[in-house]
Enzyme design. Structure first.
Site, PDB file in Angstrom:
ATOM      1  CE  LYS A  68      -3.819  -2.437   2.289  1.00  0.00           C
ATOM      2  NZ  LYS A  68      -4.412  -2.693   3.496  1.00  0.00           N
ATOM      3  CD  GLN A 112      -3.274  -4.206   6.791  1.00  0.00           C
ATOM      4  OE1 GLN A 112      -3.342  -3.175   5.811  1.00  0.00           O
ATOM      5  NE2 GLN A 112      -3.863  -5.439   6.320  1.00  0.00           N
ATOM      6  CG  ASP A 135     -10.021  -0.145   4.614  1.00  0.00           C
ATOM      7  OD1 ASP A 135      -9.834  -0.343   3.512  1.00  0.00           O
ATOM      8  OD2 ASP A 135      -9.566  -0.824   5.696  1.00  0.00           O
TER       9      ASP A 135
END
Length: 303
Positions: A68, A112, A135
């Site tokens: 990422k 994460q 997200d």
């Protein structure tokens, strides 16, 4: 676990040329467009920024985060990566999130997953400001998606939809079957397919006669987390198969939830693992972060 003996569902297997969808190539196209949007923001003095908070030292999480951050660098985004030890307390993590929520350089905040067991994952996700939740997992953003007015769509489901769009798969009036009911993939992708006027069936670990249902699918999205769950006898000839699963086998190799080789010649098109949905997930994270920066810039200029 989802159990189904493929031999129980004997559908006629018609030989056809199955197209293997190149998720890497589609992601490269989309990222090229993002680079142009980043350049347009730069001309206005704005650089999209993503903050990634990682707790613990899971090898898989480390690889995901590294990919990422690398993608951010390649697209011209600013990024920050904060690593907390696995034994960190929840208040420390929440404090880091609050700092990024108020940092004008940061347009997207990502925690994460999975988190170590001492953390209440839902409480942590709810701590991310909805306007920076790239997200798409904050309840407010999931609610907007359900209402048909999304602010941020979870990255993997958005990637699935971009693949179907790129491939020219007709959705309106078609029967889409989704295997998996998680908030991260199953439910959001079902909602997105429904909004495109597909008829949607969601299957899960308690679904009876799974193969009988999947054989009806014009579009089959598999996100169950069980390698090789779906084989040729469970796939309608000509169906588009999107394999979201990513499983590490005993020999270290990666495999999807679909028995890829057996489905060749049955499906019209299929995503491989790796190289299918995975690259699209990262591209959609960049997409959401750039979109967040564009919104913030527009708001600032209107004041």
């Amino acid at each position: 676990m989802l159990e189904c003996a493929p031999s129980e569902f004997a559908a006629p297997i018609l030989p056809m040329q199955t197209r293997t969808i190149d998720g890497n190539a589609i992601a490269r196209e989309l990222r090229a467009g993002l680079i142009r949007r980043v350049a347009a923001l730069a001309a206005r003095g704005v650089r999209p920024g993503l903050a990634v908070v990682q707790v613990g030292d899971s090898p898989a999480s480390r690889i995901y985060v590294r990919n990422k951050i690398k993608a951010c660098d390649e697209a011209g985004l600013y990024s920050e990566h904060v690593e907390l030890p696995a034994d960190a307390d929840e208040s420390t993590l929440l404090g880091r999130i609050r700092i990024f929520n108020s940092d004008a350089r940061i347009h997207g905040v990502l925690v994460q997953l999975p988190l170590p067991p001492q953390f209440a994952a839902q409480r942590v996700l709810e701590a991310v400001a909805p306007a920076k939740d790239v997200d798409g997992l904050h309840p407010a953003n999931l609610g907007l998606l359900t209402a048909g007015n999304p602010r941020f769509v979870p990255c993997t489901p958005l990637g699935v939809m971009k693949i179907l769009e790129h491939e020219g798969v007709e959705l309106q009036g078609r029967h889409a079957v989704v295997i998996g009911r998680s908030n991260i993939v199953g439910k959001p992708v079902a909602l997105l397919l429904l909004q495109k006027r597909a008829t949607v069936t969601i299957c899960h670990s308690r679904t009876a006669d799974l193969g009988a249902i999947t054989l009806q699918a014009d579009i089959l999205v598999v996100a169950a987390g069980k390698p090789g769950l779906v084989a040729a006898g469970m796939v309608k000839p000509g169906a588009a198969v999107i394999d979201v699963g990513i499983n590490r086998l005993a020999d270290g190799k990666l495999a999807g939830d679909v028995d890829f080789k057996s489905v060749l010649g049955v499906a019209s098109r299929i995503t491989p693992v790796p190289g299918g949905v995975g690259p699209m997930t990262i591209a959609m994270l960049l997409e959401n972060t750039v979109m967040s920066a564009e919104r913030a810039s527009a708001t600032r200029n209107s004041l």
